[in-house]
Design an enzyme around this catalytic site. Structure first.
Site, short mmCIF file in Angstrom:
data_model
loop_
_atom_site.label_atom_id
_atom_site.label_comp_id
_atom_site.label_asym_id
_atom_site.label_seq_id
_atom_site.Cartn_x
_atom_site.Cartn_y
_atom_site.Cartn_z
N ASP A 11 0.87 -1.17 0.00
CA ASP A 11 0.00 0.00 0.00
C ASP A 11 0.92 1.23 0.00
OD1 ASP A 11 -2.39 1.55 0.35
OD2 ASP A 11 -1.88 1.74 2.47
N ASP A 13 0.04 5.17 1.09
CA ASP A 13 -0.09 6.06 2.24
C ASP A 13 -0.19 5.26 3.53
OD1 ASP A 13 -0.84 8.87 0.84
OD2 ASP A 13 -1.81 7.21 -0.22
#
Length: 220
Positions: A11, A13
């Site tokens: 992922d 952020d």
């Protein structure tokens, strides 16, 4: 634990980068532009991974059902777009982790719910991402996480089977998507984590408190 892994997907952020300061600043500017008092970054940080929905919810108590939400969301987007990397930093240990992956012959890529509008210029502006093998965004496929399609698309692009891939994320939807895609799952407990229960209840194969801990689970 993941000794057969050939590709590590992350992922964005809250997992690779700490973008909370720029996201918080974008929505906080909306408050101050309206004569409202500024709120501290710590107020916004837990929901930084939830995008406009999370930021507008914390700044204005606004839900997506509100009549003004679309206009407020676009204002937030414009603010954020103008300062994508002004305050954003790489989490401690991430750069070293990626160097170690390369040294072990492992490839890596990014699967994020962040739209291409922001993800592409942001990753182009940060040297960290020069070695990434793929970038799949929230609007790259017809579905966003927790649907598995973004992860499946990343694996297609990188030519890897689920058994040879793991996914690392800091939100429950990352683990849900990873399990649905039949890849190994790693919860990044150093990330934003959202507003629900902690990682212990997500069902990840592994939970790490720092990027360096991931290396212990991979082939030497």
């Amino acid at each position: 634990m993941f000794k057969n892994a050939e590709v590590v997907l992350f992922d964005l952020d809250g997992t690779l980068i700490d973008s909370a300061p720029d996201l918080g600043a974008a929505v906080d500017k909306m408050r101050t532009d309206r004569g409202m008092p500024s709120l501290p970054l710590d107020h916004y940080r837990p929901m930084a991974g939830a995008g406009a929905r999370g930021m507008l919810g914390l700044a204005f108590g606004m839900t997506p059902e509100h009549a003004d939400f679309p206009a407020m969301r676009e204002e937030f987007f414009r603010n954020y777009e103008s300062d994508l990397t002004a305050r954003t930093t790489v989490f401690d240990g991430v750069a070293d982790l990626l160097q170690q992956l390369a040294a072990r012959g492992l490839r890596w890529g990014v699967v994020t719910n962040k739209a291409e509008r922001f993800s592409i210029p942001l990753t182009k502006a940060m040297p960290l991402f020069s070695t990434s093998g793929t970038l799949v965004c929230g609007d790259t496929t017809p579905h966003a996480k927790p649907h598995p399609e973004p992860l499946l698309e990343a694996m297609r692009r990188m030519g890897v089977a689920p058994a040879q891939c793991i996914y690392v994320g800091d939100d429950e939807r990352d683990i849900v998507a990873g399990r649905a895609a039949n890849v190994g799952t790693v919860a990044a407990a150093y990330g934003y984590l959202g507003s629900g229960a902690g990682p212990a209840g997500w069902g990840a194969d592994l939970t790490i408190s720092s990027p360096a801990e991931l290396l212990k689970a991979l082939r030497p």
